[in-house]
Each structure stands twice: as structure tokens, then as C-alpha cells.
Write an enzyme that holds these catalytic residues in place. Structure first.
Site: not given
Ligand code: TEU
Length: 547
Positions: A98, A200, A251, A325-326
Site C-alpha cells: 500500500d 491510496d 484507489e 477494509h473500508d
Molecule cells: O480510503 C479512502 C476513502 O475515501 C474511503 O474508502 C473512505 O475510507 C471511506 O469512504 C470512508 O467512508 C482510503 C483507505 O482505504 C482508508 O482505509 C483510509 O482511512 C483512507 O484512505 C485515508 O488514508
């Protein structure tokens, strides 16, 4: 010409905190992953995406990095990481790390120096602005995790931007020295043998011109796909990836299809593939918070994913996912985690593995792990969830029961409970109390039980991955939707020059007639025991080829 390796393989995502704890501290670690390498090999995956394992104060579980070149001590050492890399490579599995470079931790040495003084050499590595005329934040941007996206620094009298938590200050990609240092850091990981990066929120790196102008309302949405994003990605490709066969996976929330097609165009790629968010945003109204859920229907899911399947042709490439994971667990969100849990989990796995693109299986989905319904907010750990609780029960005025119901449906912690290895205490994840409680359903739903049940989601997933690996049409064939109207059946084909596969998915608890002429085709896989020739059972998934 042979297609690149990342177009033919199936990927698996590991959230290391929750995968396997080898040293009994309640937190998953690298040695824990190493102990499961044979399990990963048997699944048949070709790529592992490892969520952040770098040094971090864990405000956002590793997405706040304080040193990009040190490992998080609770996860292990560089030697452990090297053992993991070698163990994966020996099994033909590539390792994707990542890259969290839109922001760092506020405890990163770069930020500490940036914050130290207005004339510090690294001041400009982050995004500082003077207060608005009234002394308040430079503009009205809100952070993704709630509250203003600006934090005041009393010592210098300026605000810094943080699109996520205030412990995740946004880096300034307009600064050339920063970019050079970032790319050098990435090259050092390439030298260490990583096979690519999942990047990310990589489409947030270019902030709009005039950022900080008073009265500008918004937040992450205002920073999406900014004016210099393409330049930065092109430079990164030149500086880090030229002459390699590494994979780059963006992402990219809020990246429109047309832009995604351009960015991943194989003739001049900026990224090899990207994760869009349209299907995971279907269960809330545009503009509404993710907690304000509206029902999601299969036809909406079908329309959205079909648009991306068709729209990325002929030169773009999709990353495919139904959970990570989100996100809440796929079987709870798109399937039926009650009576038809096994059937709907296997149906969703069939969908994921028969669309065009690179499929990413999220840890635990291969055993049908479901959402957790914790009793109280104290059981939750995620910063976004805990902030939302304060907002829902405060400003929004919901009572505790209503707020908890919203959180049970959408919390990111649904996907972060420990991997369920067995019916042993703590789901076989750890000998100590885990950092987050396991889902109490682990006694019935776990890897050990799945191994002994020939009908388990796990065995089905293995068969499906094997089928995809031996069927070129499932890897590279064009996607073609066969019926855009049916309320319960999703029917599509994958076509290449020599083969045709039809996929029939019954997204309902009622049997559905399989329309002619599909009922005369030969069945190569189904997720039900005694399939009937011309009827799909509740939540049945079937893969057919010409007789
Ligand atoms: O996630 C970015 C993001 O915009 C979303 O997945 C967000 O966490 C979600 O919509 C909230 O409801 C990435 C990562 O995957 C996430 O785990 C991190 O918290 C975020 O970036 C910040 O680094």
C-alpha cells in the site's frame, strides 16, 4: 503479445491487524501471514495486496504513516517482511504494498519539520494557509472523518489541510523536492522486491487552484481528479516504474468512467487499473452521508457494474471488488447473510470472479464472513465510526439505538473483525484478547469448518479460481449483458475468439426460470447441490458453456 501478469491473476487483500496473530499480543502480524502461506497458495491467488505495514501511530490503523521505510513494530521486522516476500514469491504470488502518499502522519519527521517554523525547509511539503479574515479556517472544507479539514497551528498562526483525520496532514504534491524524495523512497521498495503498489486516494493529490479561498464549501469532493493529477502520475511512472513490470493500482473515489478509461489506457497508462466507488455508493442518496442508507437493488448494481464493464473497453482495465477494509461485508450488503448465506456468498464470489478485470478477494469473504452487530459503541475501534457516533447522536439527534443500527450497517469495522480460522477461542486468530472482538458467529463460520465441508464457500471459491485460471474467456473475454431488465436474474456472457461462457446469477430467494436457449447449455459450475436443467434455485449461480 502476452498479457501482463496482473491481468490474468486473482488478487487477495490482507488487512494485517486482523489476519493472524503469531506472537499473542492480540494484533495480527507478518509472521502470522507467513504461517498462512500454504492456505493462500491453495486458494490459487497470484497477487497479494497488503494494507499498510509501515510505522504508524495508528490513528487510522496504518493509513497514517510516520516512516515509509520502517515497519510497524507490532507487525514485525524487515527480516519478517523479507521472509514474507520470499515465501510468496516461492509460491508464485506477487506482493503489492500500500502506498499512502496523499498524506502522512503528523508524527512523520517531514511534518514535524514542516510545522517547526514558517521558514522551515520542509514548510511547503504540506499545505499551509493563513486564517480567513475572521480568524477561522481558510475555507469551509470538511474532512472525510467529520469536522473541518483544517487544523490550526498556534505556534505559526496558520492552518494545515487534512482531508482525513487531523493526524493525517495532506502532502503538497506541488513541491518538487517532496516528489523527488517520495519517488526515491518508492524506488527503494522496488529494489527490495515489491511487485507493485495499491495507491491510496491517489486522485486527491492535486489540489485545485486557489485552494483556501474563503467561502469554498466541500472537502474530498473538491480535491478529486485535480488539475495536475495526470502530470504527477506520469512523472511517477517515469521515475519509479519505467522498465519494470510492476503493477500500479489506484484507489480513486469519484473518478468518472471516462477519466478512468483514459488513465488506465494500455497504450499510454498512468495507472494500470483503478478502484472506482460507484457500486459501493449505491446504498446512499447522492450527497447524503454514508450512514443514511437507502436500499440497494440488484438492477442498480447490475447497471452500474455493466456500465464500467462496457465502458472500459477496449483499452482500459478494471479492478474488481465487492468489499474491502473500508466497506461492510459483501454477503451482508449484496446477499442474504441469514438463510441463504452460503448460496449468496458463493453467488457473489461467482460475480466477482467472472467479470472482466482483476478481481480482489477481501480476507474472509472466501468463507462468507458477515457483518458484526456489536452490542455497544465501545466495541467499535474505527476512527470514522467513532466520529460518526458523536455526530449521529449529537448534531443529527438520533437516539443510541438508531445510531447503533446505522453503524452496524455501514461501519468499516464490519470488515475488520479477526479472520475466523477455527472455533477455538478468539476464532483461532490469537491466543490473547484481540484488538477488536471477533464476530460471535465464528463458531459456525471458520476456515477449519469450511475445510471439512465439501459445499463450503471456501471449496467453491477454490474451484472458481481454478476455473478462471484455466479459462481464457473468463480472463480476457469481452463482457456482454444479456438482459438489462430482469428484476432478479443477472445474465451475461464473456466472449473471446474461441470460447463463450454464460454466467447466470439469481439474486433472489425464489426460483427463477432459466430462459431458452441458456437451458440447453452445458453447466461447468453451480453453487447448489441438485441443480435443475431449466430453473435457477434461490441464489443460484451457474456458469455455462456451449453444449
Ligand atoms: O480510503 C479512502 C476513502 O475515501 C474511503 O474508502 C473512505 O475510507 C471511506 O469512504 C470512508 O467512508 C482510503 C483507505 O482505504 C482508508 O482505509 C483510509 O482511512 C483512507 O484512505 C485515508 O488514508
Amino acid at each position: 503479445m502476452n498479457p501482463p501478469w496482473w491481468k490474468t491473476c486473482v488478487a487477495y487483500q490482507i488487512y494485517p491487524r486482523s489476519f493472524c496473530d503469531s506472537d499473542g499480543d492480540g494484533v495480527g502480524d507478518l509472521r502470522g501471514i507467513i504461517s498462512k502461506l500454504d492456505y493462500l497458495e491453495r486458494l490459487g491467488i497470484g497477487m497479494l495486496w497488503l494494507c499498510p505495514v509501515y510505522a504508524s501511530p495508528n490513528d487510522d490503523n496504518g493509513y497514517d504513516i510516520s516512516d515509509y521505510e520502517a515497519l510497524q513494530p507490532e507487525f514485525g521486522t524487515l527480516d519478517d517482511w523479507i521472509a514474507l516476500r520470499d515465501g510468496l514469491h516461492a509460491r508464485g504470488i506477487r506482493l503489492v504494498m500500500d502506498l499512502v502518499a496523499n498524506h502522512s502522519s503528523d508524527e512523520h519527521a517531514w511534518f514535524i519539520e514542516s510545522r517547526a517554523a514558517k521558514d522551515s525547509a520542509k514548510r511547503d511539503w504540506y499545505i499551509w494557509r493563513p486564517p480567513a479574515a475572521d480568524g477561522g479556517p481558510p475555507n469551509d472544507w470538511q474532512s472525510v472523518f467529520g469536522g473541518p479539514a483544517w487544523e490550526f497551528d498556534a505556534a505559526s498562526g496558520e492552518y494545515y489541510l487534512h482531508l482525513f483525520s487531523k493526524k493525517q496532514p495532506d502532502l503538497n504534491w506541488e513541491n518538487t523536492a517532496f516528489r523527488a524524495e517520495l519517488f526515491a523512497m518508492m524506488r527503494r521498495w522496488v529494489e527490495l522486491g515489491v511487485d507493485g503498489f495499491r495507491m491510496d486516494v491517489i486522485n486527491l493529490i492535486s489540489k485545485p487552484e486557489g485552494l483556501g479561498a474563503g467561502g469554498d464549501e466541500g472537502g474530498m469532493d473538491r480535491a478529486l481528479n485535480g488539475p495536475r493529477m495526470r502530470d504527477h502520475l506520469a512523472e511517477m511512472r517515469r521515475e519509479v516504474f519505467a522498465g519494470t513490470d510492476l503493477v500500479t493500482i489506484g484507489e480513486t473515489p469519484g473518478m468518472p468512467l471516462e477519466l478512468a478509461r483514459e488513465v488506465t489506457d494500455e497504450r499510454a497508462p498512468l495507472l494500470d487499473m483503478q478502484f472506482h466507488f460507484e457500486h459501493v455508493d449505491l446504498d446512499h442518496a447522492p450527497g447524503a452521508s454514508k450512514w443514511d442508507c437507502t436500499p440497494m437493488t440488484m438492477p442498480a448494481l447490475r447497471a452500474t457494474l455493466s456500465r464500467w464493464q462496457e465502458g472500459m473497453e477496449p483499452h482500459g482495465w478494471n479492478s474488481l471488488y465487492l468489499g474491502n477494509h473500508d466497506q461492510p461485508r459483501a454477503v451482508s450488503r449484496y446477499g442474504d447473510d441469514g438463510r441463504y448465506r452460503r448460496e449468496s456468498a458463493t453467488l457473489l464470489m461467482t460475480l466477482l470472479l467472472t467479470l472482466k478485470g482483476t478481481p480482489f478477494i477481501y480476507q474472509g469473504d472466501e468463507i462468507g464472513m458477515a457483518n458484526v452487530a456489536f452490542d455497544a459503541i465501545d466495541d467499535y475501534r474505527d476512527i470514522e465510526t467513532l466520529n460518526a457516533w458523536r455526530w449521529l447522536t449529537g448534531e443529527r439527534g438520533f437516539d443510541a439505538a438508531a445510531a447503533l443500527a446505522m453503524i452496524r450497517t455501514k461501519s468499516r469495522d464490519n470488515a475488520r473483525t479477526p479472520m475466523q480460522w477455527s472455533a477455538a477461542p478468539n476464532a483461532g486468530f490469537s491466543t490473547a484478547t484481540p484488538w477488536i472482538a471477533p464476530n460471535p458467529d465464528y463458531a459456525a463460520h471458520n476456515v477449519a469448518a469450511a475445510e471439512t465441508d465439501p459445499d463450503s464457500v471456501l471449496h467453491y471459491t477454490r474451484r472458481l479460481i481454478a476455473l478462471r485460471r484455466e479459462t481464457v474467456a473468463l480472463q480476457h473475454g469481452r463482457y456482454c449483458l444479456l438482459d438489462a431488465e430482469h428484476p432478479a436474474l443477472w445474465l451475461y456472457e464473456r466472449l473471446d475468439a474461441s470460447t463463450r461462457c454464460v454466467i447466470a446469477l439469481n439474486f433472489s430467494a425464489t426460483a427463477q426460470a432459466l430462459p431458452a436457449p441458456l437451458n440447453t447449455m452445458r453447466r461447468v459450475l453451480t453453487n447448489v447441490r441438485n441443480p435443475s436443467a431449466d430453473t435457477l434455485a434461490a441464489w443460484e449461480a451457474r456458469i455455462l458453456v456451449p453444449a
